[in-house]
Design a protein around this motif. Sequence first.
Motif, PDB file in Angstrom:
ATOM      1  N   ASP A  37     -33.709  -8.839 -55.980  1.00 27.96           N
ATOM      2  CA  ASP A  37     -32.422  -8.951 -55.304  1.00 27.96           C
ATOM      3  C   ASP A  37     -31.635  -7.693 -55.602  1.00 27.96           C
ATOM      4  O   ASP A  37     -31.689  -7.150 -56.711  1.00 27.96           O
ATOM      5  N   ALA A  38     -30.885  -7.223 -54.620  1.00 27.53           N
ATOM      6  CA  ALA A  38     -30.070  -6.023 -54.814  1.00 27.53           C
ATOM      7  C   ALA A  38     -28.932  -6.319 -55.789  1.00 27.53           C
ATOM      8  O   ALA A  38     -28.371  -7.414 -55.794  1.00 27.53           O
ATOM      9  N   VAL A  86     -30.144  11.632 -46.989  1.00 28.02           N
ATOM     10  CA  VAL A  86     -30.656  10.478 -46.256  1.00 28.02           C
ATOM     11  C   VAL A  86     -31.250   9.487 -47.245  1.00 28.02           C
ATOM     12  O   VAL A  86     -31.967   9.878 -48.175  1.00 28.02           O
ATOM     13  N   GLY A  87     -30.950   8.225 -47.039  1.00 25.47           N
ATOM     14  CA  GLY A  87     -31.492   7.210 -47.932  1.00 25.47           C
ATOM     15  C   GLY A  87     -31.562   5.853 -47.263  1.00 25.47           C
ATOM     16  O   GLY A  87     -31.132   5.669 -46.128  1.00 25.47           O
ATOM     17  N   THR A  88     -32.128   4.930 -48.000  1.00 25.03           N
ATOM     18  CA  THR A  88     -32.176   3.544 -47.560  1.00 25.03           C
ATOM     19  C   THR A  88     -31.447   2.710 -48.597  1.00 25.03           C
ATOM     20  O   THR A  88     -31.661   2.882 -49.808  1.00 25.03           O
ATOM     21  N   GLU A  89     -30.573   1.852 -48.133  1.00 25.09           N
ATOM     22  CA  GLU A  89     -29.776   1.037 -49.047  1.00 25.09           C
ATOM     23  C   GLU A  89     -30.681   0.076 -49.821  1.00 25.09           C
ATOM     24  O   GLU A  89     -31.528  -0.601 -49.241  1.00 25.09           O
ATOM     25  N   ASN A  90     -30.500   0.055 -51.129  1.00 24.68           N
ATOM     26  CA  ASN A  90     -31.232  -0.855 -52.024  1.00 24.68           C
ATOM     27  C   ASN A  90     -32.748  -0.734 -51.889  1.00 24.68           C
ATOM     28  O   ASN A  90     -33.472  -1.715 -51.973  1.00 24.68           O
TER      29      ASN A  90
END
Length: 121
Positions: free
Chosen positions: A114-115, A101-105
């Motif tokens: 900024d990503a 499980v993760g969160t993008e950027n």
Amino acid sequence: MPTEEAVTPVTAFLLVKTTPEWLGLTVQERVDAFTTQVVPAIEAKTTGVRSRFYDTEFYSARVTDVWVWEADDHQAYQLLIDALRETPFWDRYFEVVELLVGTENGYARTYGLDAVATIST
């Protein structure tokens, strides 16, 4: 660092392996099981979740499928997992091998950046 409190979308990669019970069903029985057992359970418990499914049994004996679930926030994700655990898809039709499980950027949000991403054309 960002000062506003933002809702963080969650992406979960469920690495699963089919069971003999699932493989014993016909293709139509599998579709029916998903549409009558999984979808209603999820719709009854949560909103703001989306899914995609990837077949990996061609390349891996340990993991036969990857289910990618996106949830609007952590609460929607937790409700999703609770809903899935109440269906035969969790440890009856599929063995849950790994949950990533993760969160993008997330790093970009943490540091107010900024990503960084690649685009190939």
